[in-house]
Design an enzyme around this catalytic site. Structure first.
Site: not given
Length: 377
Positions: A100, A109, A325, A102-103, A65, A105, A43
């Site tokens: 990452d 879509t 976190q 995170k679908f 990731k 929907d 990240d």
């Protein structure tokens, strides 16, 4: 979590042989080859930082990731862009790319988000994940999209472009308007200009060129995608073949954030969806092992892993980040909770020497795995 489930004490090599998903089989074998069960959560803020970190920490990890949408300067070119360069580094150092995303929907879509759009995630990310709050049909939709994509990747489009400038000899000088029924006046054929290059009002005109584009599908020489022209692209990590072209999904079953709203019922629905889609679902992002049935062999990957500074008690309490976190050590996550791969982000990225810190985490996490499988001896 059942303490007696076979996957808790089975070596990764044994689980590889029993894996139903080709990418799971590959990942387990890669873990054994590299003595690593470490995932780096990259990240960072820029594409340059991302590629540099992947290159430097690559030898210690088995999964990288990403969050492509937080990267400034992400190059979306499918052949030479950031995703393609990450794919080349993954081949070079031996790791898989986990976007990452995170679908969550409706099915149509998420299919488009996965295979199309600016990022074309499916082309460079081996693994993605999904939150199934939208329903289990979404998992099936993603699986169908991945299957259709795989059907096409054995072929690559060959494009031929020819450019030429027409001359008056290309046209019949003896042709008069009306000579041949159905044929246009020469001025119409030349975009409204006569053969001497003048339009009806006497103005001079010209045609610069005619471009012809033809495309055909030909077998690709290698299954690797995307193909790049990056120097060193042909390097493949020694001791194992290239990753299969299959794509895999991790279901977001549990999270490490304080106050997470994922209920036991939601987690169980993830487990059921995984069992219904074993050809596509590799396992879970979870805080504990979720294999319970005899033939469950799902892989578990867990965020929120952190070590105290070197020299301090490794099993001591580790404070959270103040934003929800919560952290646990590799020992607790792997040995006690039964996860297979630990995800480490800021613990490595913010270290003075990220590659060395990645190696420290690799050693600790692998030691915890060895301790777990030896517990049954």
């Amino acid at each position: 979590m059942s303490e007696r489930h076979p996957t808790l004490t089975a070596p990764f090599a044994e689980r590889a042989a029993q894996a139903s998903h080709p990418l799971t089989n590959y990942l387990f074998r890669l873990m054994v080859l590299k003595s690593s069960n470490l995932c780096l959560s990259a990240d960072v803020q820029t594409a340059r930082e991302l590629l540099s970190l992947a290159d430097k920490a690559g030898p210690s990890i088995v999964v990288l990731k990403t969050h492509y949408d937080l990267i400034s300067g992400w190059d979306y070119n499918p052949v030479t862009g950031t995703g393609a360069k990450l794919a080349a580094l993954a081949r070079k150092h031996g790791f898989l790319i986990f976007e990452d995303r995170k679908f969550v929907d409706i099915g149509k879509t998420v299919q488009m988000q996965y295979t199309a759009g600016t990022a074309r995630i499916i082309e460079w990310a081996h693994i993605v994940n999904a939150n199934i709050d939208a329903g289990k049909d979404m998992v099936r939709a993603l699986a169908e999209a991945a299957a259709k994509w795989k059907e096409r990747i054995n072929y690559e489009v060959k494009t031929s472009v020819t450019v030429g400038t027409p001359v008056s000899d290309h046209f019949d000088d003896g042709m008069e308007n009306g000579d041949e029924p159905g044929r246009l006046d020469p001025r119409e054929q030349l975009g409204g200009f006569s053969r001497d290059g003048r339009d009806a009002d006497g103005r001079k005109g010209s045609i610069v060129s005619i471009t012809t584009v033809t495309q055909s599908f030909e077998p690709a020489d290698s299954p690797r995608l995307p193909k790049t022209v990056t120097e060193g692209d042909e390097l493949v990590f020694a001791g194992i073949e290239e990753a299969p072209t299959d794509r895999g999904l991790l279901l977001l079953a549990q999270m490490s954030s304080k106050g997470c709203l994922m209920t036991k019922e939601y987690t169980q629905a993830c487990v059921e969806a995984a069992r219904e889609n074993k050809g596509f679902v590799m396992g879970f992002v979870a805080q504990e092992a979720l294999n319970t049935l005899p033939d469950d062999n799902f892989i578990h990957i867990t965020p929120g892993c952190k070590l105290p500074p070197e020299g301090e008690d490794e099993n001591g309490h580790i404070e959270g980040d103040g934003l929800g976190q919560q952290y646990n050590t590799p020992e607790k996550l792997v040995t006690i909770r039964g996860t297979d791969i630990v995800i480490v982000g800021r613990g490595i990225i913010q270290a003075g020497d990220p590659p060395s810190e990645a190696e420290r985490y690799r050693k600790k996490a692998w030691k915890a795995y060895l301790s777990r499988i030896r517990a049954s001896e």
